[in-house]
Design a protein around this motif. Structure first.
Motif, PDB file in Angstrom:
ATOM      1  N   UNK A   8      -9.082   9.434   5.923  1.00  0.00           N
ATOM      2  CA  UNK A   8      -9.814   8.667   4.934  1.00  0.00           C
ATOM      3  C   UNK A   8      -9.690   7.205   5.305  1.00  0.00           C
ATOM      4  N   UNK A   9     -10.739   6.444   5.089  1.00  0.00           N
ATOM      5  CA  UNK A   9     -10.607   5.017   5.420  1.00  0.00           C
ATOM      6  C   UNK A   9      -9.542   4.401   4.539  1.00  0.00           C
ATOM      7  N   UNK A  10      -8.749   3.499   5.108  1.00  0.00           N
ATOM      8  CA  UNK A  10      -7.718   2.845   4.297  1.00  0.00           C
ATOM      9  C   UNK A  10      -8.364   2.194   3.091  1.00  0.00           C
ATOM     10  N   UNK A  11      -7.843   2.556   1.945  1.00  0.00           N
ATOM     11  CA  UNK A  11      -8.437   2.053   0.711  1.00  0.00           C
ATOM     12  C   UNK A  11      -8.346   0.540   0.647  1.00  0.00           C
ATOM     13  N   UNK A  12      -9.367  -0.060   0.106  1.00  0.00           N
ATOM     14  CA  UNK A  12      -9.303  -1.499  -0.117  1.00  0.00           C
ATOM     15  C   UNK A  12      -9.697  -2.311   1.090  1.00  0.00           C
TER      16      UNK A  12
ATOM     17  N   UNK B 169       1.691   1.865   4.747  1.00  0.00           N
ATOM     18  CA  UNK B 169       2.211   0.611   5.291  1.00  0.00           C
ATOM     19  C   UNK B 169       1.084  -0.398   5.460  1.00  0.00           C
ATOM     20  N   UNK B 170      -0.094   0.098   5.864  1.00  0.00           N
ATOM     21  CA  UNK B 170      -1.218  -0.815   6.069  1.00  0.00           C
ATOM     22  C   UNK B 170      -1.660  -1.412   4.743  1.00  0.00           C
ATOM     23  N   UNK B 171      -1.662  -0.581   3.683  1.00  0.00           N
ATOM     24  CA  UNK B 171      -2.046  -1.097   2.368  1.00  0.00           C
ATOM     25  C   UNK B 171      -1.077  -2.182   1.943  1.00  0.00           C
ATOM     26  N   UNK B 172       0.211  -1.976   2.292  1.00  0.00           N
ATOM     27  CA  UNK B 172       1.211  -2.984   1.954  1.00  0.00           C
ATOM     28  C   UNK B 172       1.075  -4.233   2.812  1.00  0.00           C
ATOM     29  N   UNK B 173       0.085  -4.245   3.685  1.00  0.00           N
ATOM     30  CA  UNK B 173      -0.206  -5.466   4.421  1.00  0.00           C
ATOM     31  C   UNK B 173       0.391  -5.535   5.809  1.00  0.00           C
ATOM     32  N   UNK B 174       0.953  -4.430   6.294  1.00  0.00           N
ATOM     33  CA  UNK B 174       1.537  -4.472   7.630  1.00  0.00           C
ATOM     34  C   UNK B 174       0.424  -4.427   8.676  1.00  0.00           C
ATOM     35  N   UNK B 179       3.247  -1.699  12.102  1.00  0.00           N
ATOM     36  CA  UNK B 179       3.252  -0.265  11.799  1.00  0.00           C
ATOM     37  C   UNK B 179       3.840   0.485  12.981  1.00  0.00           C
ATOM     38  N   UNK B 180       3.408   0.127  14.169  1.00  0.00           N
ATOM     39  CA  UNK B 180       3.879   0.815  15.365  1.00  0.00           C
ATOM     40  C   UNK B 180       5.385   0.635  15.545  1.00  0.00           C
ATOM     41  N   UNK B 181       5.835  -0.604  15.379  1.00  0.00           N
ATOM     42  CA  UNK B 181       7.230  -0.913  15.678  1.00  0.00           C
ATOM     43  C   UNK B 181       8.168  -0.417  14.587  1.00  0.00           C
TER      44      UNK B 181
END
Lengths: 318, 277
Positions: A8-12, B169-174, B179-181
């Motif tokens: 799913x595409x990352x939300x937001x 993690x990406x949503x949290x702004x990483x 993310x990889x590390x």
């Protein structure tokens, strides 16, 4: 298996930049995570530099009168069509080396498949000393050919242990210097050396053969031998296809063993392999075009064998 | 399972183990004999015929330490290249969506069946002649720099990690590199040892390629130095078999010990998935 796994595409993410048309277009072209391409770039460059370009270069050489020149020197290397191939196929030494590798494969491949499947099946059911046995089986595989060649030379020499044990049955001339026995001895050596790897492959495959099939077979009154032939062998067919392919490719690559065990393909060319000839012609004698032609012929031969094996072993489901 | 069958199975397994291990035992015995004894009695250690002379003899012909060092640098270079770049590709293949992903994965599978013998001559022309990397560690390492089986093993490991973990993690702004590390690398730590072991045997045991590109004895990996000794000068030694076997023991020992110590990590499922994809 993974190609179907779409996320799913990352939300937001897409809601954040409603006006950003350029990034979106770039994303459409490079995919959702263009950084993946960046992370893979070193590997892709490696594959192009070490596999793709040399492959093209090899084909180019085979059709040209290629010779070594000082780096950077502009020299004329004319297109010669199939002349290199004509030269290769009218050379009895080349024909003989292909025959030798044929003998090698006829001994090595069936022996590898049968022994590794039998040993893997036995090992799979063993309760005691499993770890010890597993290690024992793959020790030859992890050891350098050059190291174990030393022992085989010692074991199979004229007055070596094997001949001492065979007594009057020992072949004369001895194994590695006999035109008849040199190639079979090399085939036996390679089988012994590689077997551990194929046992590992079969062990993995055996884990995926369903236990219920064995139970059903035994309810129907099948003994161990019968269920080996009716359940195990069909169950590991994809692994068999793989073992056939890998052992054929490894066998066609034969170089170190004839180079060292029989002193460069002796006696009198009875154990020369095509790769050994490629080394002698291409690098020692400076005819890379001829060597590349041998290489291409060899690869085409392997592809044909692999195709036939696949048809015979029926590897469609793998 | 009847008793007779399990006895038969035990015999098959034991015969197999002896066939695999005896040559190694014989290698050690032979390397310690003052004069080669190939009678059946010679297979047992005889206190009157034991010596370490063969080891000093081979060491005076080929510099064992230098050979081990060269093998180590060659193997180490390949392992570092494979770990660094293999993790990156494995992660990208398993967890990221980008154009060319399918092609890259197909390439990683394909290169494993490209026969090295066909590439040998062009690679030799390129690396040894055009780039002048003969008798150079870089020239030795280059064709093996990233092990494609390792790429596929890493991909397999990353596939087992739930994608939500990365998305969270990406949503949290990483960023992708964080993310990889911070997330991906710690998760594939078990795969790293398997990959190191699997990659190790390639260059450590490789003979053909370093043999082509090293002519200088001081640059040769131990396998090449020993092979040259076997094919050229063995006949002049006092006990040629003893000296060859002593060299063979030195060459075999690191690989064999490594695999005995870490045998748990060299398991069939990893290797199977690596080869089958």
């Amino acid at each position: 298996m993974t190609t179907t796994a779409t996320a799913n595409p990352p939300a937001g993410r897409s809601t954040r930049s409603p006006g950003g048309r350029a990034p979106r277009r770039r994303r459409q072209f490079l995919g959702k995570n263009p950084i993946g391409l960046l992370l893979s770039a070193p590997y892709l460059i490696f594959v192009i530099a070490v596999f793709a370009y040399p492959l093209v270069f090899a084909v180019y050489m085979a059709f040209h009168d290629y010779f070594f020149a000082a780096p950077g020197a502009q020299v004329d290397r004319p297109f010669v069509g199939l002349a290199n191939f004509q030269e290769v196929f009218s050379d009895p030494a080349v024909i003989r080396s292909f025959g030798n590798v044929g003998i090698f494969l006829l001994i090595n491949v069936p022996l590898t498949v049968v022994l590794s499947l039998v040993l893997a099946t036995a090992l799979n059911k063993a309760v005691r000393a499993r770890t010890f046995l597993r290690v024992a089986y793959y020790v030859p595989y992890v050891t350098a050919s050059v190291a174990v060649v030393g022992v085989w030379l010692f074991l199979f020499s004229g007055s070596g242990l094997v001949n001492q044990l065979l007594g009057p049955l020992a072949p004369k001339p001895s194994w590695l210097i006999s035109p008849t026995w040199a190639m079979p001895t090399i085939a036996l050596f390679v089988t012994w050396k590689q077997l551990g790897f194929y046992i590992l492959l079969y062990l993995a495959a055996l884990q995926s053969v369903s236990k219920e099939l064995y139970e059903a077979a035994s309810t129907d009154g099948a003994g161990a031998v019968r269920s080996f032939f009716s359940v195990t062998i069909p169950g590991v067919r994809p692994a068999t296809v793989l073992v056939l392919l890998l052992s054929t490719v490894t066998g066609a690559n034969l170089f170190t063993e004839p180079y060292l065990l029989t002193g460069g393909g002796g006696p009198n060319g009875a154990s020369t392999s095509p790769v050994l000839l490629m080394y002698q012609k291409g690098i020692e004698q400076g005819h890379p075009g001829t060597a590349s032609a041998i290489g291409i012929a060899l690869v085409i031969g392997v592809l044909i064998i692999a195709f036939v094996q696949r048809k015979l072993a029926g590897g469609d489901e793998s | 399972m009847t008793r007779r069958q399990s006895v038969l199975r035990g015999i098959v397994l034991a015969v197999g183990a002896v066939a695999f291990l005896f040559p190694f035992y014989y290698m050690i015995i032979g390397s310690l004999q003052t004069s080669p004894d190939s009678t059946p009695g010679g297979a047992f250690p005889n206190p009157g015929n034991l010596t370490f002379e063969n080891y000093t003899d081979i060491n005076s012909r080929i510099n064992l330490m230098r050979g081990l060092l060269n093998s180590g640098i060659f193997t180490g270079g390949v392992i570092v290249g494979t770990l660094v770049f293999g993790v990156l590709v494995g992660y990208a293949l398993a967890q990221l969506q980008w154009r060319g992903r399918g092609v890259t994965f197909a390439l990683a599978l394909l290169v494993q069946v490209v026969p090295f013998q066909l590439l040998m001559i062009p690679l030799y022309v390129m690396i040894a002649r055009d780039y002048g990397l003969a008798d150079n560690y870089l020239g030795m390492i280059l064709p093996f720099a990233i092990n494609s089986t390792a790429v596929i093993i890493f991909r397999q490991y990353f596939l087992q990690v739930p994608r939500d973990l990365f998305d969270a993690a990406r949503i949290d702004g990483a960023g992708e590199l964080t993310v990889l590390r911070k997330i991906a690398l710690p998760l594939v730590r078990p795969a790293i040892l398997t990959v190191v072991l699997l990659t190790f045997i390639g260059p450590w045991n490789e003979f053909l390629w370093p043999f082509l590109v090293t002519k200088e004895a001081s640059m040769q990996p131990l396998a090449v130095a020993l092979a040259n000794y076997i094919s050229n000068v063995a006949a002049t030694a006092a006990n040629p078999f003893g000296a060859v076997l002593a060299g063979a023991c030195v060459l075999a020992a690191p690989a064999v010990l490594l695999f005995i110590v870490f045998q748990r990590h060299f398991v069939s499922t990893d290797i199977g998935s690596g080869v089958k994809g």
